[in-house]
Design a protein around this motif. Structure first.
Motif, PDB file in Angstrom:
ATOM      1  N   ALA A 282      64.333   3.352  72.457  1.00 35.91           N
ATOM      2  CA  ALA A 282      62.813   3.737  71.936  1.00 35.91           C
ATOM      3  C   ALA A 282      63.265   5.277  71.573  1.00 35.91           C
ATOM      4  O   ALA A 282      62.721   5.577  70.639  1.00 35.91           O
ATOM      5  CB  ALA A 282      62.042   3.824  73.136  1.00 35.91           C
ATOM      6  N   ALA A 283      63.889   6.190  72.531  1.00 36.35           N
ATOM      7  CA  ALA A 283      64.238   7.368  71.947  1.00 36.35           C
ATOM      8  C   ALA A 283      65.226   7.390  70.786  1.00 36.35           C
ATOM      9  O   ALA A 283      64.757   8.333  69.826  1.00 36.35           O
ATOM     10  CB  ALA A 283      64.935   8.076  73.138  1.00 36.35           C
ATOM     11  N   ALA A 284      66.084   6.700  70.627  1.00 38.76           N
ATOM     12  CA  ALA A 284      66.751   6.500  69.201  1.00 38.76           C
ATOM     13  C   ALA A 284      65.920   6.073  68.212  1.00 38.76           C
ATOM     14  O   ALA A 284      66.300   6.649  66.984  1.00 38.76           O
ATOM     15  CB  ALA A 284      68.028   5.486  69.527  1.00 38.76           C
ATOM     16  N   GLU A 285      65.103   5.307  68.458  1.00 37.21           N
ATOM     17  CA  GLU A 285      64.228   4.958  67.260  1.00 37.21           C
ATOM     18  C   GLU A 285      63.469   6.278  66.723  1.00 37.21           C
ATOM     19  O   GLU A 285      63.568   6.409  65.451  1.00 37.21           O
ATOM     20  CB  GLU A 285      63.270   3.937  67.550  1.00 37.21           C
ATOM     21  N   ARG A 286      62.993   7.074  67.594  1.00 44.69           N
ATOM     22  CA  ARG A 286      62.142   8.052  66.985  1.00 44.69           C
ATOM     23  C   ARG A 286      63.209   9.309  66.673  1.00 44.69           C
ATOM     24  O   ARG A 286      62.946   9.798  65.572  1.00 44.69           O
ATOM     25  CB  ARG A 286      61.504   8.808  68.220  1.00 44.69           C
ATOM     26  N   ILE A 287      64.389   9.148  67.080  1.00 45.79           N
ATOM     27  CA  ILE A 287      65.263  10.322  66.610  1.00 45.79           C
ATOM     28  C   ILE A 287      65.812   9.825  65.142  1.00 45.79           C
ATOM     29  O   ILE A 287      65.948  10.777  64.196  1.00 45.79           O
ATOM     30  CB  ILE A 287      66.517  10.613  67.582  1.00 45.79           C
ATOM     31  N   ALA A 288      65.833   8.601  64.812  1.00 41.36           N
ATOM     32  CA  ALA A 288      66.738   8.076  63.381  1.00 41.36           C
ATOM     33  C   ALA A 288      65.524   8.291  62.553  1.00 41.36           C
ATOM     34  O   ALA A 288      65.741   8.667  61.459  1.00 41.36           O
ATOM     35  CB  ALA A 288      66.578   6.459  63.683  1.00 41.36           C
ATOM     36  N   GLN A 289      64.292   8.162  62.860  1.00 41.91           N
ATOM     37  CA  GLN A 289      63.220   8.573  61.898  1.00 41.91           C
ATOM     38  C   GLN A 289      62.950   9.938  61.546  1.00 41.91           C
ATOM     39  O   GLN A 289      63.084  10.282  60.377  1.00 41.91           O
ATOM     40  CB  GLN A 289      61.895   8.203  62.563  1.00 41.91           C
ATOM     41  N   LEU A 290      63.328  10.853  62.720  1.00 40.17           N
ATOM     42  CA  LEU A 290      63.380  12.437  62.433  1.00 40.17           C
ATOM     43  C   LEU A 290      64.573  12.653  61.474  1.00 40.17           C
ATOM     44  O   LEU A 290      64.182  13.405  60.611  1.00 40.17           O
ATOM     45  CB  LEU A 290      63.379  12.984  63.824  1.00 40.17           C
ATOM     46  N   VAL A 291      65.689  12.029  61.481  1.00 41.04           N
ATOM     47  CA  VAL A 291      66.835  12.313  61.060  1.00 41.04           C
ATOM     48  C   VAL A 291      66.540  12.130  59.441  1.00 41.04           C
ATOM     49  O   VAL A 291      66.872  12.924  58.617  1.00 41.04           O
ATOM     50  CB  VAL A 291      68.133  11.722  61.536  1.00 41.04           C
TER      51      VAL A 291
END
Ligand code: PLP
Length: 425
Positions: free
Chosen positions: A218-227
């Motif tokens: 779940a955290a990785a998904e949000r980070i990917a979006q931010l990147v």
């Protein structure tokens, strides 16, 4: 194949061993309480990380806070690890081990001082994980003063529930860590105006002892979006630091397969992050690497009864290993020498410190113990000695590192002179 735990009885009649070394013999040489670690197990865990993430450029930055023994840092350094630090003191440890390894250091932490920032700038660390707008300003000021460029990643708070003890959960909006992910772009924009700062990464750490892979995904998904958003804003984001936090199983009666765990963890992260091109992953595992490599050996001083309860009083205490007192954490406890036909008794295993919270186990069924017996408190390699104190004026235990059949002292037992040295009357 290397077993999950390096501590085992080779046969029915032998005492507990750490790899090829008898723990009974070890305590004759070094006394108790004594921390013992297996080199093989530490390296095995490091290699599991390398294997699980081989499909993406990555660097494992071992989280120094989990166990900061110089000998362990050196072992990891020699085997290619980088380091995650949270203080100038931890950086000093890395520099002591190998100055050149500063370039593999990521610096996290909510309260970096100007002196710590200067040390990190001068040492040429890999990246600063920035935790607030105020810290960004201070870093910009120090970097320009010293004329040193600094790579930065904003540690964002993704508001993900980490399913762990509240004291070691860090990824919710209400926690002190990181910057709200919704404000991240604005902070990066202000960083872009700073001549000496290079916004080259994004970082996150949602907590510790997390046993399910889901919160990491779940955290990785949000980070990917931010990147993606930051790259669209024109920032050359090259790395994502996914933090640490992968948990272990402290109850030996529950099955635990570290190989499977790490595969699930890697899958959850890579599913979201591998689609992003030209990305390097930074990982900050601590506990998963060292916890199960270590045990705390302690001798029974007394067995006493108060009312209905039986207390086994050991020579180790909460100052040596605070996890049970601090987090009500479970550690398996096993006798080093098995006595034939010993019946199980329900006891509390407690230390000599003057706190009722000074316990290692409560209402635990253990083979009957008597004064002089040795027990091993298992899975104590992480957040054991590194979280220890001198409370009750108790010198800290010694530490021994086992390499196959060889054991060597890596930290001598503290003396009262060590404790009193900084004081004046
Ligand atoms: N990275 C950061 C920023 C941390 O605060 C911690 C510990 O909580 C870690 C890494 C290591 O966590 P763990 O030992 O659970 O892998």
């Amino acid at each position: 194949m290397i077993s999950t735990r390096p501590f085992a009885h080779p046969d029915a009649r032998s005492p507990l061993f750490c790899d090829g070394v008898s723990l009974d013999t070890l305590t004759k040489n070094y006394g108790t309480p004594l921390y013992v670690y297996s080199e093989n197990q530490i390296l095995h865990r490091l290699r599991l990380f390398a294997g699980a993430f081989e499909s993406i450029p990555h660097l494992v930055c071992y989280s120094v806070k989990a166990n900061s023994a110089l000998a362990i840092l050196k072992l990891l350094d020699k085997n290619g690890a980088g380091f995650d630090i949270v203080s100038g003191g931890e950086l000093e440890r890395i520099l002591r081990v190998n100055k050149a390894s500063a370039q593999r250091v990521v610096f996290s932490g909510v309260g970096k001082t100007a002196a710590e920032i200067d040390l990190a700038l001068r040492s040429g660390i890999l990246i600063f994980n920035i935790e607030s707008a105020g810290e960004l300003d201070l870093l910009a000021e120090r970097a320009s003063k010293l004329r040193k460029r600094a790579r930065i990643a904003l540690r964002v708070n993704p508001d993900v529930f980490a399913e762990t003890h509240p004291y070691i959960s860090t990824g919710l909006r209400e926690h002190k860590f990181g910057v709200d992910i919704r404000q991240a772009r604005a902070v990066y924009k202000s960083a872009a105006k700073q001549k000496y700062l290079d916004s080259s990464g994004v970082s996150v750490h949602i907590g510790s002892q997390i046993r399910s892979a889901d919160p990491f995904g779940a955290a990785a998904e949000r980070i990917a979006q931010l990147v993606r958003e930051l790259r669209a804003d024109g920032l050359p984001i090259q790395s994502v630091d996914v933090g640490g936090g992968l948990g272990i199983e402290y109850h030996s009666e529950h099955s635990f397969n570290p190989e499977d765990k790490i595969q699930q963890y890697a899958l959850a992260l890579l599913r979201k992050l591998r689609p992003i091109e030209n990305l390097r992953l930074l990982l900050e595992p601590g506990r998963f690497i060292v916890a199960q490599a270590g045990a705390l050996l302690t001798r029974v001083l007394y067995v006493k009864k108060n009312g209905e309860k039986t207390f086994v009083v050991t020579d180790a205490a909460m100052n040596d290993l605070i996890r049970p007192a601090l987090y009500q954490a479970h550690h398996d406890i096993v006798p080093v020498v098995r006595s034939k036909g010993a019946r199980k008794k329900v006891v509390d295993v407690v230390g000599p410190v003057c706190e009722s919270g000074d316990f290692f186990a409560r209402d635990r069924g253990l083979p009957e113990l008597k004064p002089g017996d040795l027990v091993a408190i298992l899975d104590a390699g992480a957040y054991g000695l590194s979280l220890s104190s001198n409370y009750n004026s108790r010198p800290r235990p010694a530490e021994v590192l086992v390499d196959g059949k060889r054991a060597r002292l890596i930290r001598r037992r503290e003396t009262m002179d060590d404790l009193l040295a900084p004081e004046q009357i």
